[in-house]
Design a protein around this motif. Structure first.
Motif, short mmCIF file in Angstrom:
data_model
loop_
_atom_site.label_atom_id
_atom_site.label_comp_id
_atom_site.label_asym_id
_atom_site.label_seq_id
_atom_site.Cartn_x
_atom_site.Cartn_y
_atom_site.Cartn_z
N GLU A 107 -3.61 10.40 -4.09
CA GLU A 107 -4.55 9.97 -3.05
C GLU A 107 -4.56 8.45 -2.92
N HIS A 108 -4.48 7.75 -4.04
CA HIS A 108 -4.43 6.28 -4.00
C HIS A 108 -3.13 5.79 -3.37
N ILE A 109 -2.02 6.45 -3.69
CA ILE A 109 -0.74 6.07 -3.09
C ILE A 109 -0.80 6.26 -1.58
N LYS A 110 -1.37 7.38 -1.14
CA LYS A 110 -1.52 7.63 0.30
C LYS A 110 -2.37 6.55 0.95
N ALA A 111 -3.41 6.10 0.26
CA ALA A 111 -4.26 5.02 0.79
C ALA A 111 -3.47 3.72 0.89
N HIS A 112 -2.64 3.42 -0.11
CA HIS A 112 -1.80 2.22 -0.05
C HIS A 112 -0.83 2.30 1.13
N ILE A 113 -0.25 3.49 1.35
CA ILE A 113 0.66 3.68 2.49
C ILE A 113 -0.08 3.47 3.80
N SER A 114 -1.30 3.97 3.89
CA SER A 114 -2.09 3.81 5.11
C SER A 114 -2.39 2.33 5.38
#
Length: 160
Positions: free
Chosen positions: A55-62
């Motif tokens: 979920e944190h990686i997805k937030a960084h990608i966003s």
């Protein structure tokens, strides 16, 4: 390990941080970035479980995607990338451009293996059709570098 309370609120606030208005960034004529970066998982909660890490990686990608869109009209050369470290608290999104602080543009990130095997937890969070993922052994840590295939910044990428 204690139960993580307030998870729903935590992740709501995490996704709020992916909006550019949450960061004091100057994309105007006089704007510049000297290795500006932000850690969305500063406390390292992603170290506790793969679900939280993803979920944190997805937030960084966003956040990266939002920055990439905004930088298209920046009008100056820039570098934009994500670093994923062994320690989730060190994961960050970076922006760098020519700046008055130091003559350090472009920053040279050497010895990135762009043909590395990508771990499953990164594959689950990053669309490999849209992003390059490279691995680098740093001076103190090993980390992954992520950059969009559509990004026109000047991080040296032998696959582009």
């Amino acid at each position: 390990m204690k139960k993580f309370r307030g998870k729903k609120r935590y992740f709501r606030n995490l996704w709020r941080e992916t909006a550019l208005d949450q960061h004091n960034l100057d994309f105007g004529k006089e704007g510049w970035f000297d290795l500006w970066h932000t850690h969305l998982d500063f406390c390292g909660l992603g170290n506790n479980s793969l679900k939280m890490r993803r979920e944190h990686i997805k937030a960084h990608i966003s956040l990266y995607t939002n920055l990439l869109e905004k930088l298209q009209s920046f009008g100056k050369p820039y570098q934009l990338w994500i670093e994923l470290n062994v320690d989730a608290g060190s994961d960050a999104v970076y922006i760098h451009s020519p700046n008055p602080n130091e003559d350090n543009f472009p920053v040279k990130i050497e010895h990135i293996n762009w043909a590395c095997p990508v771990p499953k937890y990164i594959q689950d969070s990053v669309n490999l059709g849209e992003f390059y993922v490279g691995h680098r052994n740093g001076e103190t840590d090993k980390y992954y570098v992520i950059q969009s295939k559509a990004d026109r910044s000047i991080l040296k990428n032998p696959l582009s």
